[in-house]
Write an enzyme that holds these catalytic residues in place. Structure first.
Site, PDB file in Angstrom:
ATOM      1  N   LYS A  26     -10.092   0.401  -2.528  1.00  0.00           N
ATOM      2  CA  LYS A  26     -10.255   0.058  -1.296  1.00  0.00           C
ATOM      3  C   LYS A  26     -10.651   1.369  -0.323  1.00  0.00           C
ATOM      4  O   LYS A  26     -10.196   2.793  -0.239  1.00  0.00           O
ATOM      5  CB  LYS A  26      -8.488  -0.244  -0.495  1.00  0.00           C
ATOM      6  CG  LYS A  26      -8.395  -0.605   0.848  1.00  0.00           C
ATOM      7  CD  LYS A  26      -7.159  -0.882   1.135  1.00  0.00           C
ATOM      8  CE  LYS A  26      -6.802  -1.257   2.544  1.00  0.00           C
ATOM      9  NZ  LYS A  26      -5.507  -1.776   2.832  1.00  0.00           N
ATOM     10  N   LYS A  79      -7.019   3.398  -3.346  1.00  0.00           N
ATOM     11  CA  LYS A  79      -7.330   3.439  -1.816  1.00  0.00           C
ATOM     12  C   LYS A  79      -7.334   5.038  -1.341  1.00  0.00           C
ATOM     13  O   LYS A  79      -6.695   5.805  -1.781  1.00  0.00           O
ATOM     14  CB  LYS A  79      -6.192   2.876  -1.114  1.00  0.00           C
ATOM     15  CG  LYS A  79      -6.468   2.792   0.501  1.00  0.00           C
ATOM     16  CD  LYS A  79      -5.240   2.124   1.444  1.00  0.00           C
ATOM     17  CE  LYS A  79      -5.233   2.130   2.590  1.00  0.00           C
ATOM     18  NZ  LYS A  79      -4.118   1.426   3.407  1.00  0.00           N
ATOM     19  N   ASP A 129       0.863  -1.270   0.248  1.00  0.00           N
ATOM     20  CA  ASP A 129       0.084   0.143   0.019  1.00  0.00           C
ATOM     21  C   ASP A 129       0.976   1.333  -0.148  1.00  0.00           C
ATOM     22  O   ASP A 129       1.474   1.473   1.005  1.00  0.00           O
ATOM     23  CB  ASP A 129      -0.998   0.159   1.140  1.00  0.00           C
ATOM     24  CG  ASP A 129      -1.994  -1.019   1.268  1.00  0.00           C
ATOM     25  OD1 ASP A 129      -1.826  -2.041   0.632  1.00  0.00           O
ATOM     26  OD2 ASP A 129      -3.097  -0.664   1.697  1.00  0.00           O
TER      27      ASP A 129
END
Length: 258
Positions: A198, A166, A103
């Site tokens: 996400k 995300k 991430d």
């Protein structure tokens, strides 16, 4: 004992395997990592992944071996301001330690202060460093705030090869919002290649989870959301889901700002 509706139970069952169980606290240590990994495999099923600081990846890999739970970690976190060479080195180290997913915080300051070119080149370097490993790009939508900037950041991330868009680090005041989620989900739909979504930052109950799943159903189709395409980045959400599914443990509610 609270009676939960059929829709709440259905949402909880659907959301639990989409969860990236997250702990990114300043005080995290080996004990908190062990506790996080224990929570990842529940009587109602396993979460998709745990997401933790890079130094705890080897421990988590050992504890979760054979469970099917992936180990994700964060790089260029939380400010998105490290040079590309340093972030590539962070990625290489995390992969060497066994991380399954990365991430990465994009250089979101370049999206609202500059042209976005530096952000794009930075993410392309991260994509190269990740190789085939899943790369989730954190846009920090709460800091970008304006829809036009969120749209720009999403387009940059898709162009750079993001596997997921995300919303947030969980480290700024505004985390995931339905408005930002709608923009990112539309970008996923329009990408022309597989890109997932996400939602992270502030999703703590079944009602919140249901709202984001409904958006995914509306924009990307009712069969789209799966662990390969949709995640929740959260910590306390797991306890809320388990409570609805009849596996609640009163008094267990860790908080990491997620």
């Amino acid at each position: 004992m609270t009676d939960h509706s059929a829709s709440e139970i259905a949402t909880a069952r659907r959301a639990l395997p989409l969860l990236d169980l997250t702990s990114l606290n300043d005080g995290d240590d080996a004990d908190s990592t062990a506790a996080l990994c224990r929570r990842a495999v529940t009587p109602a099923g396993s979460v998709a992944a745990v997401c933790l600081w890079p130094q705890f990846v080897p421990q988590a890999k050992g504890l979760l071996a054979g469970s099917g739970v992936k180990v994700a970690t964060v790089v260029n976190f939380p400010g998105g301001s490290f040079p590309a060479e340093k972030v590539a080195a962070q990625i290489a180290a995390a992969l060497a330690d066994g991380a399954d997913e990365i991430d990465v915080v994009m250089n979101y300051a370049d999206v609202y202060q500059g042209s976005g070119t530096r952000a794009l080149e930075h993410l392309k370097a991260c994509r190269e460093a990740c190789g085939p490993t899943t790369m989730k790009v954190i846009l920090e939508t709460g800091a970008l705030a304006k829809p036009v900037l969120v749209e720009r950041a999403a387009a940059i991330a898709v162009e750079a090869g993001a596997d997921f868009l995300k919303t947030s680090t969980g480290k700024v005041p505004v985390g995931a919002t339905p408005g930002a989620a709608r923009i990112l989900l539309q970008a996923c739909k329009d990408a022309g290649l597989p890109v997932g979504f996400k939602a992270s930052g502030g999703i703590r109950d079944v009602t919140g989870a249901a709202e984001y799943l409904a958006l995914a159903d509306e924009i990307c189709g009712p069969g789209w959301a799966s662990p390969a395409t949709f995640r929740f980045g959260a910590s306390g959400l797991l306890d809320a889901l388990l409570a609805v599914l009849g596996h609640g443990k009163p008094g267990v509610a860790p908080s990491s700002g997620y």
